[in-house]
Motif scaffolding. Structure first.
Motif, PDB file in Angstrom:
ATOM      1  N   ILE A 252       0.842  -1.202   0.000  1.00  0.00           N
ATOM      2  CA  ILE A 252       0.000   0.000   0.000  1.00  0.00           C
ATOM      3  C   ILE A 252       0.875   1.250   0.000  1.00  0.00           C
ATOM      4  CG2 ILE A 252      -1.795   1.272   1.223  1.00  0.00           C
ATOM      5  CD1 ILE A 252      -2.427  -1.508   2.600  1.00  0.00           C
ATOM      6  N   ILE A 253       0.554   2.182  -0.911  1.00  0.00           N
ATOM      7  CA  ILE A 253       1.226   3.475  -1.012  1.00  0.00           C
ATOM      8  C   ILE A 253       0.202   4.557  -0.692  1.00  0.00           C
ATOM      9  CG2 ILE A 253       2.446   5.075  -2.536  1.00  0.00           C
ATOM     10  CD1 ILE A 253       2.949   2.522  -4.343  1.00  0.00           C
ATOM     11  N   VAL A 254       0.578   5.501   0.163  1.00  0.00           N
ATOM     12  CA  VAL A 254      -0.270   6.667   0.436  1.00  0.00           C
ATOM     13  C   VAL A 254       0.566   7.909   0.192  1.00  0.00           C
ATOM     14  CG1 VAL A 254      -1.735   7.881   2.080  1.00  0.00           C
ATOM     15  CG2 VAL A 254      -1.560   5.382   2.195  1.00  0.00           C
ATOM     16  N   THR A 255       0.188   8.716  -0.805  1.00  0.00           N
ATOM     17  CA  THR A 255       0.867   9.987  -1.048  1.00  0.00           C
ATOM     18  C   THR A 255       0.148  11.070  -0.243  1.00  0.00           C
ATOM     19  OG1 THR A 255      -0.476  10.457  -3.025  1.00  0.00           O
ATOM     20  CG2 THR A 255       1.597   9.278  -3.348  1.00  0.00           C
ATOM     21  N   ARG A 256       0.939  11.993   0.335  1.00  0.00           N
ATOM     22  CA  ARG A 256       0.364  12.971   1.264  1.00  0.00           C
ATOM     23  C   ARG A 256       0.767  14.405   0.923  1.00  0.00           C
ATOM     24  NH1 ARG A 256       1.378  12.249   7.006  1.00  0.00           N
ATOM     25  NH2 ARG A 256      -0.695  13.223   7.202  1.00  0.00           N
ATOM     26  N   GLY A 257       0.960  14.689  -0.356  1.00  0.00           N
ATOM     27  CA  GLY A 257       1.302  16.047  -0.756  1.00  0.00           C
ATOM     28  C   GLY A 257       2.587  16.519  -0.104  1.00  0.00           C
ATOM     29  N   SER A 258       2.536  17.676   0.545  1.00  0.00           N
ATOM     30  CA  SER A 258       3.743  18.245   1.157  1.00  0.00           C
ATOM     31  C   SER A 258       4.254  17.435   2.345  1.00  0.00           C
ATOM     32  CB  SER A 258       3.458  19.681   1.600  1.00  0.00           C
ATOM     33  OG  SER A 258       2.430  19.704   2.578  1.00  0.00           O
ATOM     34  N   GLU A 259       3.447  16.495   2.837  1.00  0.00           N
ATOM     35  CA  GLU A 259       3.863  15.640   3.953  1.00  0.00           C
ATOM     36  C   GLU A 259       4.627  14.404   3.486  1.00  0.00           C
ATOM     37  OE1 GLU A 259       3.491  16.427   7.203  1.00  0.00           O
ATOM     38  OE2 GLU A 259       2.730  18.337   6.423  1.00  0.00           O
ATOM     39  N   GLY A 260       4.806  14.244   2.192  1.00  0.00           N
ATOM     40  CA  GLY A 260       5.557  13.112   1.677  1.00  0.00           C
ATOM     41  C   GLY A 260       4.684  11.900   1.421  1.00  0.00           C
TER      42      GLY A 260
END
Length: 278
Positions: free
Chosen positions: A193-201
């Motif tokens: 599982i990949i979760v992208t979080r914008g400016s949080e990486g």
């Protein structure tokens, strides 16, 4: 290495620039795979018989991606209307809901399934309407699936048992919410599982541990496509090496480069006439 992307495509129309750029999650991933060294990349999708469709197909072909199995049909191609805020973050202000892709679905012949089986990984997304095809496709190839921001429990149950990689956009979620989502998706049968979080990486879980990666600072022109870039390069590197830390670092570096230009991967074009979308 051979990778294939199947499903959604779109032109992103920038109102302030009066310019359209090819894109869509599946298309973006295919292009970034090719740009970052994958030997053979193919794309399968449905495209309208209009100027926008011509631009999508021509741009992908220019990137040396196999488009021989793209379906051209009568009707409008997918379009999203985009504007940018003062930080370069993209804001979607309208769309035609995928155009002809909202009315038709991809079906696969036995020969096409045999072709798909020769690749290492198939990438698709929530916008590609392939949910009912996943049980069949799983018999032929490993699948990565981008859910965007769809965290609906029933939808997760529908998709998660058939995919090897689940990708989520988690910019609106707290880290605790991201971790809860990761736990639930693992329970439903998805091992990675990949979760992208914008400016949080970003976060990545391989069922054993959770890895964290920050962003790489850069001069931001336009963030459109940055998340897709990270995902594409992470998947490519992880499939090759199994080294999560290194794959995340390379994905973050590539995403930073994408932020330095307009459009997900360039190919901006003025078009003949403006079509109003509500």
């Amino acid at each position: 290495m051979r990778l294939i992307a199947v499903g959604d495509n779109v032109v992103d129309y920038y109102e302030d620039r009066e310019e359209m750029f090819p894109g869509g999650n599946a298309v973006n991933v295919a292009v970034f795979w090719k740009r970052y060294g994958v030997e053979e990349v193919s794309y399968i999708g449905i495209v309208g018989n209009d100027e926008e469709g011509d631009h999508i197909v021509n741009s992908i072909a220019h990137e040396q991606i196999d488009v021989s199995r793209v379906r051209r049909v009568f009707g409008p191609s997918g379009e999203a209307v985009v504007t940018l805020d003062e930080r370069g973050d993209r804001i979607f202000v309208g769309s035609n809901k995928g155009g002809v892709q909202n009315q038709l679905k991809l079906n696969f012949t036995e020969s096409e399934l045999a072709f798909i089986s020769t690749f290492s990984l198939l990438h698709t997304s929530v916008f590609s309407r392939l949910e009912k095809e996943l049980p069949i496709l799983k018999q032929y190839i490993d699948i990565s699936f981008d859910f965007s921001t769809n965290y609906d429990e029933d939808y997760l149950k529908l998709v998660c048992p058939y995919i090897k990689y689940a990708i989520f956009s988690g910019g609106s979620l707290t880290e605790e919410e991201c971790e809860a989502l990761i736990t639930r998706v693992h329970q439903l049968g998805t091992p990675n599982i990949i979760v992208t979080r914008g400016s949080e990486g970003s976060l990545f879980s391989d069922s054993q541990r959770v890895y964290r990666q920050g962003i790489i600072e850069t001069e931001v022109v336009d963030t459109l496509g940055a998340g897709d870039t990270f995902v594409a390069i992470f998947l490519k590197e992880y499939v090759l090496s199994g080294n999560a830390k290194e794959a995340m670092e390379k994905g973050a570096a590539a995403a930073a480069e994408t932020c330095q230009r307009f459009g997900a991967f360039g190919h901006g074009k003025k078009r003949g006439k403006r079509i109003t979308i509500g």
